[in-house]
Design a protein around this motif. Structure first.
Motif, PDB file in Angstrom:
ATOM      1  N   TRP A 125       0.718  -1.435  -0.115  1.00  0.00           N
ATOM      2  CA  TRP A 125      -0.102   0.025   0.018  1.00  0.00           C
ATOM      3  C   TRP A 125       0.734   1.357   0.148  1.00  0.00           C
ATOM      4  CZ3 TRP A 125       0.153  -3.616   4.068  1.00  0.00           C
ATOM      5  CH2 TRP A 125       0.957  -3.064   5.432  1.00  0.00           C
ATOM      6  N   GLU A 128       0.126   4.886  -1.675  1.00  0.00           N
ATOM      7  CA  GLU A 128       0.207   6.328  -0.896  1.00  0.00           C
ATOM      8  C   GLU A 128       1.395   6.969  -1.436  1.00  0.00           C
ATOM      9  OE1 GLU A 128       0.781   5.228   3.328  1.00  0.00           O
ATOM     10  OE2 GLU A 128      -1.282   4.587   3.454  1.00  0.00           O
ATOM     11  N   VAL A 133      -5.454   9.849  -2.160  1.00  0.00           N
ATOM     12  CA  VAL A 133      -5.708   8.538  -1.351  1.00  0.00           C
ATOM     13  C   VAL A 133      -6.705   8.811  -0.308  1.00  0.00           C
ATOM     14  CG1 VAL A 133      -4.189   6.746  -0.181  1.00  0.00           C
ATOM     15  CG2 VAL A 133      -3.205   8.188  -2.197  1.00  0.00           C
ATOM     16  N   GLN A 134      -7.209   7.458  -0.361  1.00  0.00           N
ATOM     17  CA  GLN A 134      -8.636   7.238   0.595  1.00  0.00           C
ATOM     18  C   GLN A 134      -8.036   5.945   1.210  1.00  0.00           C
ATOM     19  OE1 GLN A 134     -12.027   7.510  -1.675  1.00  0.00           O
ATOM     20  NE2 GLN A 134     -12.355   9.545  -1.152  1.00  0.00           N
ATOM     21  N   ILE A 135      -8.377   5.775   2.497  1.00  0.00           N
ATOM     22  CA  ILE A 135      -7.919   4.739   3.302  1.00  0.00           C
ATOM     23  C   ILE A 135      -9.348   4.054   4.076  1.00  0.00           C
ATOM     24  CG2 ILE A 135      -6.475   3.517   4.900  1.00  0.00           C
ATOM     25  CD1 ILE A 135      -4.546   5.629   4.542  1.00  0.00           C
ATOM     26  N   SER A 161      -7.190  -3.687   5.072  1.00  0.00           N
ATOM     27  CA  SER A 161      -7.150  -2.216   4.756  1.00  0.00           C
ATOM     28  C   SER A 161      -7.358  -2.250   3.276  1.00  0.00           C
ATOM     29  CB  SER A 161      -6.247  -1.451   5.117  1.00  0.00           C
ATOM     30  OG  SER A 161      -5.120  -1.764   4.590  1.00  0.00           O
ATOM     31  N   ARG A 200      -7.013   0.856  -0.020  1.00  0.00           N
ATOM     32  CA  ARG A 200      -6.437   2.233  -0.463  1.00  0.00           C
ATOM     33  C   ARG A 200      -6.470   2.461  -1.775  1.00  0.00           C
ATOM     34  NH1 ARG A 200      -3.557   0.499   4.061  1.00  0.00           N
ATOM     35  NH2 ARG A 200      -2.649   2.092   5.395  1.00  0.00           N
ATOM     36  N   SER A 201      -7.387   3.563  -2.000  1.00  0.00           N
ATOM     37  CA  SER A 201      -7.265   4.081  -3.564  1.00  0.00           C
ATOM     38  C   SER A 201      -6.931   5.457  -3.543  1.00  0.00           C
ATOM     39  CB  SER A 201      -9.008   3.847  -3.718  1.00  0.00           C
ATOM     40  OG  SER A 201      -9.767   4.749  -2.967  1.00  0.00           O
TER      41      SER A 201
END
Length: 83
Positions: free
Chosen positions: A49, A53, A59-61, A70, A72-73
């Protein structure tokens, strides 16, 4: 994976990892999760990830229940000329 993504495209990664802020529940589950990782030959120390980042914008978590999974995008930045 990110090199194949067009500028402005979105990518997401879902992975298991130790919780950032362990709670009583995650501490109690830790031996079970650790055993599961060994059973399935999962490398608990890798951090894929970090590429999301580092290389993506916005970035969203999101953490799943008990904080062992988790997602992440983020969005790949546009080219310097605005494309």
């Amino acid at each position: 994976m990110l090199s194949l993504l067009a500028p402005g495209g979105r990518a997401a990664l879902m992975d298991g990892s130790p919780p950032v802020s362990p709670t009583l529940t995650t501490r109690l589950l830790s031996p079970v999760v650790s055993l599961g990782c060994r059973w399935f030959a999962a490398d608990w120390t890798r951090s894929p990830w970090q590429l999301v980042e580092r290389d993506l914008d916005h970035v969203q978590i999101q953490w799943a229940d008990w904080a062992y999974v988790s997602a992440r995008s983020g969005t790949k930045p546009s080219l310097p000329d605005g494309r």
